[in-house]
Design a protein around this motif. Structure first.
Motif, short mmCIF file in Angstrom:
data_model
loop_
_atom_site.label_atom_id
_atom_site.label_comp_id
_atom_site.label_asym_id
_atom_site.label_seq_id
_atom_site.Cartn_x
_atom_site.Cartn_y
_atom_site.Cartn_z
N LEU A 135 0.85 -1.25 -0.01
CA LEU A 135 -0.06 -0.02 0.13
C LEU A 135 0.82 1.22 0.17
N ALA A 136 0.19 2.32 -0.61
CA ALA A 136 0.85 3.68 -0.41
C ALA A 136 1.02 3.74 1.10
N PRO A 137 1.90 4.61 1.39
CA PRO A 137 2.26 4.78 3.02
C PRO A 137 0.95 5.36 3.86
N HIS A 138 0.20 6.31 3.02
CA HIS A 138 -0.93 6.99 3.63
C HIS A 138 -1.98 5.73 4.03
N LEU A 139 -1.93 4.92 2.94
CA LEU A 139 -3.01 4.10 3.07
C LEU A 139 -2.43 2.51 4.00
N ALA A 140 -1.45 2.72 3.99
CA ALA A 140 -0.96 1.58 5.07
C ALA A 140 -1.00 1.99 6.62
N ARG A 141 -0.80 3.34 6.84
CA ARG A 141 -1.05 3.82 8.12
C ARG A 141 -2.81 3.83 8.51
N ARG A 142 -3.38 4.07 7.47
CA ARG A 142 -5.01 4.13 7.46
C ARG A 142 -5.42 2.61 7.89
N VAL A 143 -4.66 1.72 7.25
CA VAL A 143 -5.18 0.13 7.48
C VAL A 143 -4.64 -0.41 8.82
N TYR A 157 -9.61 8.89 14.18
CA TYR A 157 -9.71 9.90 13.30
C TYR A 157 -8.08 10.35 12.76
N LEU A 158 -7.92 10.53 11.52
CA LEU A 158 -6.60 10.89 10.91
C LEU A 158 -6.67 12.00 10.00
N HIS A 159 -5.30 12.29 9.84
CA HIS A 159 -5.07 13.31 8.85
C HIS A 159 -4.08 12.55 7.77
N HIS A 160 -4.40 12.46 6.64
CA HIS A 160 -3.90 11.55 5.61
C HIS A 160 -2.89 10.43 6.30
N GLY A 161 -3.54 9.73 7.12
CA GLY A 161 -3.20 8.38 7.51
C GLY A 161 -2.42 8.51 8.83
N TRP A 162 -2.44 9.93 9.46
CA TRP A 162 -1.56 10.13 10.65
C TRP A 162 -2.75 10.39 11.69
N PRO A 163 -2.52 10.19 13.07
CA PRO A 163 -3.31 10.86 13.93
C PRO A 163 -2.90 12.34 14.15
N PRO A 164 -3.86 13.30 14.29
CA PRO A 164 -3.75 14.66 14.37
C PRO A 164 -2.40 14.89 15.22
N GLY A 165 -1.55 15.90 14.80
CA GLY A 165 -0.48 16.44 15.57
C GLY A 165 0.79 15.43 15.32
#
Length: 167
Positions: A135-143, A157-165
């Motif tokens: 997966l693309a990195p942001h999709l891997a983070r989401r999964v 809740y994520l921002h482009h796969g990352w937790p806020p902050g």
């Protein structure tokens, strides 16, 4: 003197454009997740899902896409992840993506998987390492966030796969 309000149609047309997507995460007893390879992109893998259509709720989208792409009537569980992806340099507008729990994929469901040729090339059950590779990195983070959310009983809740902050 204050500016008169815009007519509703003009006001709504002036707002930012956002698209919505929805998908679902199936897992097996070994905690591998089901990934699919779209036929319309090279070397890209994703979770089953797609774009929310006019008048459709995100959970309906995920169910419809699973039925169309995999031939499964999946009863979807709770919302695992909401991921906000900002507008992209290539012109894509902002995206809000909803990920639902598709639950444990049964041996019967695995046998019944029927890929829609125009949409998907392949499917596979993937380890966390496979997820990072395919997966693309942001999709891997989401999964990965969806897997953690399923285990914890919370919604991420994520921002482009990352937790806020986070980075």
């Amino acid at each position: 003197m204050p500016t008169p309000p815009l007519p509703a149609a003009e006001y709504y047309a002036s707002l930012p454009h956002v698209i919505a997507g929805a998908g679902a995460v199936f897992h097996d007893p070994a905690d591998r997740v089901l990934l699919v390879q779209p036929a319309y992109r090279d070397d890209t893998w994703e979770i089953p899902g797609g774009g929310v259509e006019e008048g459709e709720y995100p959970q309906e989208t995920a169910r419809r896409e699973i039925a169309e792409e995999l031939g499964l009537d999946a009863g979807l569980g709770r919302l695992l992840v909401v991921d906000w992806v900002p507008p992209q340099p290539d012109g894509r507008p902002a995206l809000v993506n909803f990920v639902f729990d598709a639950g444990l994929i049964s041996p019967r469901q695995v046998r019944e998987l029927r890929l829609q040729d125009s949409e998907l090339r392949a499917w596979r059950l993937c380890t966390p390492e496979d997820v990072d590779t395919l997966l693309a990195p942001h999709l891997a983070r989401r999964v990965h966030a969806a897997t953690r959310a399923r285990r914890s009983g919370r919604t991420a809740y994520l921002h482009h796969g990352w937790p806020p902050g986070a980075p």
